[in-house]
Design a protein around this motif. Structure first.
Motif, PDB file in Angstrom:
ATOM      1  N   ASN A   5      37.396  43.784  33.101  1.00 23.41           N
ATOM      2  CA  ASN A   5      38.045  42.981  34.129  1.00 23.41           C
ATOM      3  C   ASN A   5      38.304  41.624  33.497  1.00 23.41           C
ATOM      4  O   ASN A   5      37.383  40.959  33.041  1.00 23.41           O
ATOM      5  N   ASP A   8      42.716  38.338  36.846  1.00 18.92           N
ATOM      6  CA  ASP A   8      43.468  39.144  37.806  1.00 18.92           C
ATOM      7  C   ASP A   8      43.989  40.434  37.193  1.00 18.92           C
ATOM      8  O   ASP A   8      44.832  41.107  37.782  1.00 18.92           O
ATOM      9  N   ASP A   9      43.504  40.797  36.006  1.00 21.24           N
ATOM     10  CA  ASP A   9      43.988  41.980  35.299  1.00 21.24           C
ATOM     11  C   ASP A   9      42.845  42.927  34.946  1.00 21.24           C
ATOM     12  O   ASP A   9      41.695  42.527  34.881  1.00 21.24           O
ATOM     13  N   PRO A  89      47.972  44.279  35.977  1.00 15.97           N
ATOM     14  CA  PRO A  89      47.477  43.407  37.034  1.00 15.97           C
ATOM     15  C   PRO A  89      46.754  44.218  38.108  1.00 15.97           C
ATOM     16  O   PRO A  89      47.165  45.335  38.437  1.00 15.97           O
ATOM     17  N   LYS A  90      45.678  43.664  38.644  1.00 11.51           N
ATOM     18  CA  LYS A  90      44.920  44.362  39.683  1.00 11.51           C
ATOM     19  C   LYS A  90      45.798  44.702  40.880  1.00 11.51           C
ATOM     20  O   LYS A  90      45.637  45.754  41.485  1.00 11.51           O
ATOM     21  N   ASP A  91      46.744  43.833  41.210  1.00 12.17           N
ATOM     22  CA  ASP A  91      47.621  44.088  42.355  1.00 12.17           C
ATOM     23  C   ASP A  91      48.538  45.285  42.141  1.00 12.17           C
ATOM     24  O   ASP A  91      49.064  45.836  43.096  1.00 12.17           O
ATOM     25  N   ARG A 145      38.298  41.388  44.061  1.00  8.86           N
ATOM     26  CA  ARG A 145      39.290  40.315  44.004  1.00  8.86           C
ATOM     27  C   ARG A 145      38.610  38.977  44.227  1.00  8.86           C
ATOM     28  O   ARG A 145      37.656  38.873  44.973  1.00  8.86           O
ATOM     29  N   ASP A 147      39.242  35.497  45.878  1.00 12.89           N
ATOM     30  CA  ASP A 147      40.139  34.777  46.768  1.00 12.89           C
ATOM     31  C   ASP A 147      39.758  33.310  46.895  1.00 12.89           C
ATOM     32  O   ASP A 147      40.234  32.614  47.779  1.00 12.89           O
TER      33      ASP A 147
END
Length: 187
Positions: A5, A8-9, A89-91, A145, A147
């Motif tokens: 990890n 954000d990737d 990217p995690k998204d 995530r 935030d």
């Protein structure tokens, strides 16, 4: 093969330095959604040296490969190399909190009899369902995530944390008023 990890990737690293005399190598990562339906494949396919990293979407079957990777995704390495990195990217891996993944690592090397060659493949996980059942026995993970807002401190900055400079400013003004009031009283 390792997975990390990184902010954000997600990053997958494949090291194949222990395979001597290979004539081509490749790595393909399959990503599935929260319901373990295949979403896409990204990687480097073993083949000729003119190929580029590929990306394929899954819509009831594997779509046509493209060398245009989606934004934020990357595949380092090249034809017949020993080291690959895939960054996603995690998204991009899921719209929910879970996703699944599997990876195929392949090296073609000279065989034991004459000029014959054989393709050696390794899967992570070892019992992965492969191309006909791309999400069978995959690794399923929860996406963590962050935030939290970054701390940007200082006066006039948009932050949820009071800064030391603001507190000292208020204290200085208060002390100044007290000194001024006392000075006036003494006159």
């Amino acid at each position: 093969m390792t997975k990390e990890n990184v902010g954000d990737d997600f990053k997958w690293i494949v090291q194949m330095s222990g395979i001597d005399g290979h004539t081509s190598t490749g790595v393909q990562l399959v990503i599935g959604d929260c319901d373990e339906n295949p979403m896409f494949l990204i990687g480097w396919s073993p083949g000729d040296s003119t190929e580029s990293p590929i990306y394929k979407e899954y819509n009831g079957g594997w779509g046509e490969a493209t060398t245009d990777l989606p934004a934020g995704m990357s595949v380092s390495g090249n034809y017949n190399e020993d080291y690959y990195e895939i960054v996603i990217p995690k998204d991009a891996v899921s719209e929910g909190d879970k996703y699944c993944w599997a990876i195929n690592v392949e090296a073609t090397a000279p065989g034991v009899i004459g000029e014959e060659t054989e393709s050696v493949q390794q899967h992570f996980p070892a019992d992965w369902g492969r191309w006909n059942a791309p999400t069978e026995n995959c690794y399923c993970e929860t996406i963590e995530r962050t935030d939290e807002k970054p701390y940007r401190g200082g006066m006039g900055m948009d932050t949820d944390v009071p800064t030391a400079s603001s507190i000292f400013t208020v204290a200085f003004i208060g002390m100044s008023l007290l000194v001024f009031m006392r000075f006036r009283k003494d006159e």
